[in-house]
Design a protein around this motif. Structure first.
Motif, PDB file in Angstrom:
ATOM      1  N   LEU A  43     -10.324  21.508  47.053  1.00 49.17           N
ATOM      2  CA  LEU A  43      -9.898  20.764  48.235  1.00 49.17           C
ATOM      3  C   LEU A  43     -10.654  19.440  48.350  1.00 49.17           C
ATOM      4  N   GLN A  44     -11.919  19.449  47.999  1.00 48.65           N
ATOM      5  CA  GLN A  44     -12.686  18.195  48.006  1.00 48.65           C
ATOM      6  C   GLN A  44     -12.123  17.200  46.999  1.00 48.65           C
ATOM      7  N   ARG A  45     -11.712  17.707  45.836  1.00 46.56           N
ATOM      8  CA  ARG A  45     -11.138  16.829  44.809  1.00 46.56           C
ATOM      9  C   ARG A  45      -9.831  16.215  45.292  1.00 46.56           C
ATOM     10  N   LEU A  46      -8.995  16.990  45.963  1.00 51.59           N
ATOM     11  CA  LEU A  46      -7.756  16.436  46.507  1.00 51.59           C
ATOM     12  C   LEU A  46      -8.062  15.313  47.502  1.00 51.59           C
ATOM     13  N   ALA A  47      -9.052  15.530  48.350  1.00 53.26           N
ATOM     14  CA  ALA A  47      -9.432  14.503  49.321  1.00 53.26           C
ATOM     15  C   ALA A  47      -9.918  13.240  48.626  1.00 53.26           C
ATOM     16  N   GLN A  48     -10.657  13.398  47.554  1.00 59.25           N
ATOM     17  CA  GLN A  48     -11.152  12.227  46.814  1.00 59.25           C
ATOM     18  C   GLN A  48     -10.011  11.470  46.147  1.00 59.25           C
ATOM     19  N   ILE A  49      -9.001  12.188  45.660  1.00 56.06           N
ATOM     20  CA  ILE A  49      -7.823  11.516  45.087  1.00 56.06           C
ATOM     21  C   ILE A  49      -7.128  10.690  46.165  1.00 56.06           C
ATOM     22  N   ALA A  50      -6.933  11.286  47.336  1.00 65.02           N
ATOM     23  CA  ALA A  50      -6.290  10.567  48.437  1.00 65.02           C
ATOM     24  C   ALA A  50      -7.117   9.358  48.854  1.00 65.02           C
ATOM     25  N   GLU A  51      -8.439   9.513  48.888  1.00 61.93           N
ATOM     26  CA  GLU A  51      -9.297   8.394  49.280  1.00 61.93           C
ATOM     27  C   GLU A  51      -9.269   7.288  48.237  1.00 61.93           C
ATOM     28  N   SER A  52      -9.123   7.636  46.979  1.00 62.25           N
ATOM     29  CA  SER A  52      -9.043   6.598  45.947  1.00 62.25           C
ATOM     30  C   SER A  52      -7.819   5.710  46.139  1.00 62.25           C
ATOM     31  N   GLY A  53      -6.775   6.263  46.780  1.00 57.20           N
ATOM     32  CA  GLY A  53      -5.591   5.476  47.090  1.00 57.20           C
ATOM     33  C   GLY A  53      -5.688   4.751  48.412  1.00 57.20           C
ATOM     34  N   LYS A  54      -6.798   4.883  49.119  1.00 53.31           N
ATOM     35  CA  LYS A  54      -7.043   4.247  50.422  1.00 53.31           C
ATOM     36  C   LYS A  54      -6.072   4.760  51.488  1.00 53.31           C
ATOM     37  N   LEU A  55      -5.622   6.018  51.351  1.00 53.75           N
ATOM     38  CA  LEU A  55      -4.765   6.585  52.379  1.00 53.75           C
ATOM     39  C   LEU A  55      -5.514   6.662  53.709  1.00 53.75           C
ATOM     40  N   ASP A  56      -4.757   6.636  54.792  1.00 54.19           N
ATOM     41  CA  ASP A  56      -5.378   6.700  56.112  1.00 54.19           C
ATOM     42  C   ASP A  56      -6.124   8.003  56.309  1.00 54.19           C
ATOM     43  N   SER A  57      -5.505   9.113  55.874  1.00 55.54           N
ATOM     44  CA  SER A  57      -6.049  10.411  56.261  1.00 55.54           C
ATOM     45  C   SER A  57      -5.496  11.514  55.379  1.00 55.54           C
ATOM     46  N   ILE A  58      -6.173  12.653  55.465  1.00 55.64           N
ATOM     47  CA  ILE A  58      -5.657  13.896  54.902  1.00 55.64           C
ATOM     48  C   ILE A  58      -5.500  14.872  56.052  1.00 55.64           C
ATOM     49  N   ILE A 395       2.820  12.332  53.696  1.00 48.40           N
ATOM     50  CA  ILE A 395       3.163  12.549  52.287  1.00 48.40           C
ATOM     51  C   ILE A 395       2.823  13.993  51.924  1.00 48.40           C
ATOM     52  N   MET A 396       3.845  14.725  51.439  1.00 47.40           N
ATOM     53  CA  MET A 396       3.718  16.164  51.199  1.00 47.40           C
ATOM     54  C   MET A 396       4.044  16.442  49.726  1.00 47.40           C
ATOM     55  N   PRO A 397       3.105  16.267  48.810  1.00 51.02           N
ATOM     56  CA  PRO A 397       3.408  16.446  47.385  1.00 51.02           C
ATOM     57  C   PRO A 397       3.975  17.831  47.104  1.00 51.02           C
ATOM     58  N   ALA A 398       5.044  17.864  46.319  1.00 54.80           N
ATOM     59  CA  ALA A 398       5.663  19.148  45.976  1.00 54.80           C
ATOM     60  C   ALA A 398       4.715  20.006  45.154  1.00 54.80           C
ATOM     61  N   VAL A 399       3.923  19.350  44.302  1.00 56.68           N
ATOM     62  CA  VAL A 399       2.978  20.045  43.425  1.00 56.68           C
ATOM     63  C   VAL A 399       1.630  19.331  43.511  1.00 56.68           C
ATOM     64  N   LEU A 400       0.572  20.112  43.627  1.00 54.20           N
ATOM     65  CA  LEU A 400      -0.782  19.557  43.662  1.00 54.20           C
ATOM     66  C   LEU A 400      -1.600  20.103  42.490  1.00 54.20           C
ATOM     67  N   PRO A 401      -2.459  19.239  41.912  1.00 50.18           N
ATOM     68  CA  PRO A 401      -2.773  17.868  42.341  1.00 50.18           C
ATOM     69  C   PRO A 401      -1.869  16.783  41.745  1.00 50.18           C
ATOM     70  N   SER A 402      -0.998  17.134  40.799  1.00 51.31           N
ATOM     71  CA  SER A 402      -0.265  16.105  40.048  1.00 51.31           C
ATOM     72  C   SER A 402       0.603  15.227  40.940  1.00 51.31           C
ATOM     73  N   GLY A 403       1.270  15.818  41.944  1.00 52.26           N
ATOM     74  CA  GLY A 403       2.140  15.016  42.798  1.00 52.26           C
ATOM     75  C   GLY A 403       1.380  13.983  43.599  1.00 52.26           C
ATOM     76  N   LEU A 404       0.168  14.346  44.059  1.00 54.78           N
ATOM     77  CA  LEU A 404      -0.658  13.390  44.796  1.00 54.78           C
ATOM     78  C   LEU A 404      -1.150  12.288  43.864  1.00 54.78           C
ATOM     79  N   GLU A 405      -1.564  12.664  42.659  1.00 49.10           N
ATOM     80  CA  GLU A 405      -2.016  11.657  41.691  1.00 49.10           C
ATOM     81  C   GLU A 405      -0.901  10.677  41.353  1.00 49.10           C
TER      82      GLU A 405
END
Length: 452
Positions: A43-58, A395-405
């Motif tokens: 879960l921390q890794r998913l958050a870091q991926i989202a933060e690398s994209g400068k998303l507002d939030s998780i 944004i609701m990726p169908a598959v994680l983590p690949s969809g978020l990446e």
């Protein structure tokens, strides 16, 4: 395509859910269904991926009960407030939003927990306020039946009023830390709520000093009339589900009008429909990915879940027939009213069989699914933004983590080229990401007014 007249840029939140939002995502070779629900490193890794994209939030959804059929998809989860605390330590800027129920919590404890997360994260906390439907959950808390829909929302409104009083119980400059005088705080700037209402009686001030954001960003996700009224009065971001542009535009206009009617600036209410993007190098590849996932759905499990939503027995839903004609009206539903109506309307509008409806719901439980190239996904987002159907998206990726990446690496650069999304974080708090001011303390305002 050109952007509209509204100020600012898209707000983008990543809704993170186990192996992904498609109910069959756990069956793909890439997923780790035995670990993700309680694997904090994942879960921390998913958050870091989202933060690398400068998303507002998780965002993490939650409910105080095991609702999923454990035979259908991964189930079980950690308390999301604890998850957010762990994520705060490995991220720096991204906002941290979690669901918490007003039906099965008390205002004092919950206000304290969210204020604590706001302190720990440096001002990045958000609360998705829900009223929590379901008789099974009610029985987890000693109730024979769930409280009625209207009663749950009445309680939620008072719950929020109490929480706001608690978050304002410390003024910003209450702490003096004057060592020479031996005075740590100005006691006149700490205020007891002294709240006595229909649902709650709360006497004392919060134990937690006023947090960096003053209070967490308030998010709301119900789209019934009661839900929209609650959002218009209190919410600063609204997560919603729509299948068509017209429905999204109608919801957007209605909620903004409701906010204006209660004296709020409609621009301070950010509306974020959910979208489940399935991304491919070509449209054909994206559609093939979507078909692969849909073919992995186990129909009998999915039919049982649909039957529960529709308040029917599974045998009343033959897979290759359309929905029965004599379904209950929304007024007869005490649970998730707006989601019930969305599902029934989708099936009726498109003449779907139960099997086809299950396929349409498998990706996002009623949220819009979209398969296409990165350019097509960006176009889909911009179309709704330009048409005043959305201020941003969940944004609701169908598959994680690949969809978020894929979204971060392939779609966000296109949105940036169009001037629709930030290149870097410009603030440090979640409120700053959403373009919202830090709320003034009501006691401080009152004191200033008394001296004018």
């Amino acid at each position: 395509m050109t952007t509209d007249h509204r100020p600012g840029r898209l707000n983008l939140n990543a809704f993170l859910m186990s192996t992904g939002h498609h109910e069959a995502s756990w069956r793909l070779p890439e997923s780790a269904p035995d670990a993700v629900s309680t694997n904090i490193a994942y879960l921390q890794r998913l958050a870091q991926i989202a933060e690398s994209g400068k998303l507002d939030s998780i965002f993490f959804a939650d409910g105080p009960g095991l609702q999923s059929d454990v035979g259908r998809r991964p189930a079980g989860s950690l308390d999301p407030l604890i998850v957010l605390t762990a994520i705060a330590g490995v991220t720096e800027r991204i906002g941290l939003i979690a669901t918490a129920s007003t039906t099965y919590n008390s205002p004092y404890n919950l206000a304290r927990r969210f204020a604590s997360i706001d302190h720990v994260s440096g001002g990045r906390a958000g609360w998705n306020v829900v009223t929590t439907a379901g008789p099974d959950i009610a029985r987890n808390f000693g109730l024979d039946e769930q409280p009625a829909h209207a009663a749950r929302y009445e309680r939620a409104a008072e719950f929020l009023e109490v929480a706001f009083k608690l978050w304002d119980s410390w003024e910003d400059d209450a702490i003096l830390a004057d060592k020479a005088a031996g005075v740590w705080a100005d006691a006149t700037k700490i205020h007891r709520p002294e709240h006595a209402g229909k649902h709650f009686s709360v006497h004392g001030a919060l134990t937690t000093p006023r947090s960096p954001q003053a209070r967490p960003l308030v998010v709301q996700a119900g789209s019934s009339d009661d839900g929209k009224d609650l959002a218009a009065r209190y919410a600063e971001a609204v997560f919603t589900a729509h299948q068509t542009l017209g429905d999204a535009q109608a919801f957007y206009a209605d909620l903004k009008a409701r906010a204006a009617a209660v004296g709020r600036d409609p621009e301070t209410v950010r509306i974020l429909p959910g979208i489940v993007p399935v991304i491919g190098a070509t449209e054909e590849e994206a559609l093939a990915k979507e078909r692969e996932l849909d073919e992995l759905i186990v129909p009998e499990y999915a039919r049982a879940q649909l039957a529960k939503t529709l308040r029917l027995a599974p045998e009343d839903l033959p897979l290759d027939r359309e929905l029965p004609a004599d379904l209950p009206s929304e007024d007869e539903i005490e649970g998730a009213k707006s989601r019930y109506t969305l599902i029934v309307s989708l099936a009726r509008r498109e003449g779907l069989t139960v099997r086809q409806l299950i396929g349409r719901l498998g990706g996002g439980r009623g949220h819009r699914t979209f398969a296409g190239t990165p350019e097509q996904v960006a176009d889909a987002l911009q179309q709704w933004y330009d048409a005043e159907a959305a201020d941003g998206f969940n944004i609701m990726p169908a598959v994680l983590p690949s969809g978020l990446e894929q979204f971060v690496d392939q779609v966000l650069p296109i949105l940036r080229e169009r001037g629709l999304f930030r290149t870097e974080y410009e603030g440090t708090t979640l409120r700053e990401h959403y373009g919202l001011a830090r709320p003034a303390n009501l006691h401080t305002l009152a004191a200033l007014g008394a001296h004018v």
